[in-house]
Design an enzyme around this catalytic site. Structure first.
Site, PDB file in Angstrom:
ATOM      1  N   GLY A 409      30.815  31.594  24.217  1.00 53.69           N
ATOM      2  CA  GLY A 409      30.648  30.193  23.874  1.00 53.69           C
ATOM      3  C   GLY A 409      29.206  29.782  23.633  1.00 53.69           C
ATOM      4  O   GLY A 409      28.357  30.574  23.210  1.00 53.69           O
ATOM      5  N   SER A 410      28.919  28.534  23.973  1.00 56.00           N
ATOM      6  CA  SER A 410      27.676  27.879  23.553  1.00 56.00           C
ATOM      7  C   SER A 410      26.411  28.472  24.140  1.00 56.00           C
ATOM      8  O   SER A 410      25.310  28.093  23.731  1.00 56.00           O
ATOM      9  CB  SER A 410      27.739  26.393  23.912  1.00 56.00           C
ATOM     10  OG  SER A 410      28.813  25.764  23.248  1.00 56.00           O
ATOM     11  N   SER A 411      26.513  29.354  25.102  1.00 53.86           N
ATOM     12  CA  SER A 411      25.311  29.969  25.673  1.00 53.86           C
ATOM     13  C   SER A 411      24.441  30.625  24.609  1.00 53.86           C
ATOM     14  O   SER A 411      23.231  30.754  24.780  1.00 53.86           O
ATOM     15  CB  SER A 411      25.698  30.995  26.740  1.00 53.86           C
ATOM     16  OG  SER A 411      26.200  30.361  27.897  1.00 53.86           O
TER      17      SER A 411
END
Length: 729
Positions: A409-411
């Site tokens: 995800g957004s990491s």
């Protein structure tokens, strides 16, 4: 007319005889000449070789095993040692027959007791044939007659014998003493000439050891000595990653036989089989003792001499801090079990109230993997994996940080922003509009979590703070040479853009090897994107390719240290083995810079400030928070990082992978971390897992910066229950 002269018969016979003698003499001469040449060849050309063979027939050098080097953590705490134990050895002399070996086994059976449970039926059958011929003849009387009369072959006779003498029948004949003898014989029969093998090293009693020593003169080829086995002072901690060593009975593992034989090993050598023991076999193996045996013409050993003393292997010091490792393992267990308990309690409440079906499936919440490293030199300080098994018990899963990959995800959005800079899609500080993206043919608009239906102007720093999906997807469109407008079609020609985006992620360590000095590192899945424009856009927000916790840690470390992707490593140094003190340093391992990410100072600053805001900023003017603000904003000194949530499926159900990555302190960081919780409930705001990251930083500050201990986060079901929203995140 003259009459022709004729030779008498006697004259003719004399001439024939003379010719034959001449031929014989010539042959004798040629044979003598050949013999002279052959003797000259043997003496001059091959003399040294044959002389060496003669000497080797009398003096044979063999190698005996020595203890392996030990493994320590970075502070000198012993992680893997050697525990000595008494052992009984057998050395097979030259020309020793199987019958002679059996005789020794019978004698030795009076002195030691062996484990007999794993004896094969074939071993028992062969012993019965050898030692109980009368029983065999009684059981096979008819077949014996047929064999003697030539009506069946020996092979047919043997096949019938092996089929007829089953386990039940053989147990009626063989005694416990017989089974003990068989167990000894099995260990002895595969011994190579003049190469000692262990007959028994597990559970050799003082009495057995003493009695054999007293009778060595009568037990041909039998000696006593010390063997060793690996000892683990910290139990199962990092047990898998530390690796395994083959047993003395196993020798070279079958799956690694060709590898080790090519390196000059003997089949009965004990070697590293997995992970660090395998990776650093050349360091840990040591130099074996060389013994020269003198044998008589029959091959029996008449004396032996130690030519070279054996030396234990060198010691391996790791980058791991075992104290930090143990503390973080406790934190991981606390958070994993607490989250599972909270999920179970919420499920029970839902079942009683019937308000909303939250589809929280507690048993899916069963794994956490995390890594702590020094971002500046690639030292892995702790590598932790924990799982809940089917019985709800905690089991170690440390190697999962290396071998398991997930959509994170957004990491990864810091890498997406950097890729936009490098390909001139955006500039440092550039503003884009976060808005729902409506593409032609798509029924549902794509939006960011913080902004479902409005238009919000964001620069790159704030886009990272609030984790704007739209900002990242507009960068992805820009890589394909497109600018978003409502109702546009998804791009079709994306192969070049996809390569640019993946290369941008790779330069931070995402989707490529981290350089870790361990085998079996997983690089993750990178499926083809040529006909998947939607998946291409998802790649920009971490929703497509999969990465490991090690890769995620290297990625954030690259941002923390200013752009150097440093290879991760477990080995810190090799020291000379010394039982009394730390030996001299023979080799040091420093993190190698694998590549440098090209940032301008302004670009790097924007990403780092965005990561700072994720953990620390509440914009009061807009009432927008960094996605990690709840857990991290009270840390002192301040930390920075990124959170991530990726949609996934498990057993056909929607789940979320929760990821957290960061570094501390924000100024001059000396630690970085990554955390992955896969298969979390698909609900809002089931994100309390981010408090594990806070606790990891606090524990690091306590151990490395002498700060006061902070109690781990305690989960409160009541706090989260009322805020849950199904099927939304």
């Amino acid at each position: 007319m003259k009459r022709a002269k004729t030779k008498s018969l006697e004259t003719i016979n004399r001439q024939i005889m003379k010719s034959r003698i001449n031929i014989i003499m010539l042959l004798v001469f040629l044979l003598c000449l050949l013999l002279v040449f052959r003797l000259g060849y043997l003496q001059i050309v091959k003399g040294d070789t044959y002389q060496e063979e003669v000497e080797n027939a009398q003096f044979v050098e063999i190698n005996q095993s020595v203890p392996r080097g030990e493994i320590y953590d970075r502070n000198g705490n012993l992680l893997v040692g050697n525990a000595s134990k008494k052992a009984v050895y057998f050395t097979r002399h030259r020309n020793m027959s199987s019958g002679e070996i059996m005789d020794v086994a019978v004698e030795l059976s009076d002195y030691i007791d062996m484990e007999t449970e794993n004896l094969s039926l074939r071993d028992k059958q062969d012993y019965l044939i050898s030692r109980y011929p009368d029983e065999v003849e009684r059981l096979m009387a008819e077949e014996q007659t047929l064999l003697e009369n030539g009506n069946i072959s020996q092979e047919q006779f043997n096949q019938e014998l092996y089929q007829r003498i089953d386990e039940e029948r053989i147990s009626d004949i063989l005694t416990e003493e017989d089974l003990n003898t068989i167990a000894i014989y099995v260990e002895m029969i595969n011994a190579r000439e003049l190469n000692p093998v262990v007959i028994k090293s597990e559970g050799v009693t003082e009495e057995e050891f003493a009695e054999i020593n007293e009778s060595l003169d009568t037990l041909e080829g039998i000696t006593t000595g010390m063997d060793w086995e690996r000892d683990y002072p910290y139990g199962e901690t990092l047990r898998t990653v530390l690796g395994e060593v083959s047993s003395s009975e196993e020798g070279l593992p079958r799956e690694l036989l060709d590898h080790y034989m090519a390196l000059g090993y003997s089949r009965n050598d004990r070697v590293g089989k997995t992970y660090l023991e395998y990776q650093y076999e050349n360091v840990l193996r040591g130099e074996k003792e060389q013994v020269k045996y003198t044998t008589d013409k029959s091959g029996e050993i008449i004396s032996q001499e130690v030519v070279k003393e054996g030396e234990p292997g060198d010691d391996l010091y790791l980058t791991i801090d075992i104290n930090l490792q143990l503390e973080i393992e406790e934190l991981a267990e606390h958070h994993l079990t607490s989250l599972r308990e909270m999920a179970e309690e919420i499920q029970q409440r839902n079942s009683r109230s019937g308000e909303i079906d939250y589809t929280i499936i507690p048993e899916y919440l069963n794994t956490v993997v995390l890594v702590v490293q020094d971002p500046n030199n690639g030292d892995v300080l702790a590598m932790v994996g924990k799982q809940l098994d089917d019985n709800g018990e905690i089991v170690d899963y440390h190697y999962g940080a290396l071998t398991s990959t997930y959509a994170v995800g957004s990491s990864v959005k810091g890498a997406t922003v950097a890729t936009g800079y490098q390909n001139d899609v955006i500039e440092a500080g550039e503003t884009l509009v976060d808005e729902p993206l409506n593409f032609s043919g798509n029924e549902q608009a794509i939006s960011s979590f913080f902004n479902r239906d409005g238009k919000v102007a964001l620069d790159d720093q704030e886009a990272l703070m609030v984790s704007s999906n739209v900002y990242m997807m507009k960068i992805a469109l820009g890589l394909a040479g497109l600018e978003y407008h409502e109702g546009m079609s998804l791009p079709t020609d994306i192969q070049d853009a996809a390569n640019k985006l993946r290369n941008g992620l790779n330069q931070f360590g995402l989707g490529v090897s981290t350089g870790i000095d361990l085998p079996n590192e997983a690089r993750g899945l990178s499926p083809d994107l040529s006909n998947a424009p939607g998946s291409y856009l998802n790649l920009s927000i971490g929703q497509y390719d999969t990465y490991s916790a090690l890769q995620l840690s290297q990625y954030v470390s690259t941002i923390a240290n200013g752009g150097n992707r440093v290879g991760l490593h477990m080995a810190k140094e090799v020291r000379e083995g010394d039982a009394n003190e730390e030996g001299a340093v023979l080799q040091s391992f420093n993190g190698k810079v694998l590549n440098t990410v090209e940032f301008s100072p302004a670009e790097l600053s924007q990403i780092q400030k965005g990561f700072f805001d994720v953990f620390n900023t509440h914009d009061t003017a807009t009432d927008r928070y960094g996605t990690g603000w709840d857990a991290y904003h009270e840390l002192e000194p301040k930390a920075a990082g990124k959170t991530g949530t990726a949609e996934a499926h498990f057993n056909g159900d929607n789940v979320l992978n929760q990821t957290y990555t960061g570094y501390a302190p924000y100024e001059n960081p000396d630690m970085a971390f990554s955390i992955i919780f896969p298969n979390m409930p698909y609900t809002v705001p089931f994100f309390p897992a981010q408090y594990l990251g806070r606790d990891v930083i606090n524990k690091y500050y306590e151990l490395y910066h002498e700060q006061e201990p902070v109690a781990p986060y305690e989960y409160n079901t009541n706090e989260f229950y009322s805020r849950l929203v199904y099927d939304s995140y």
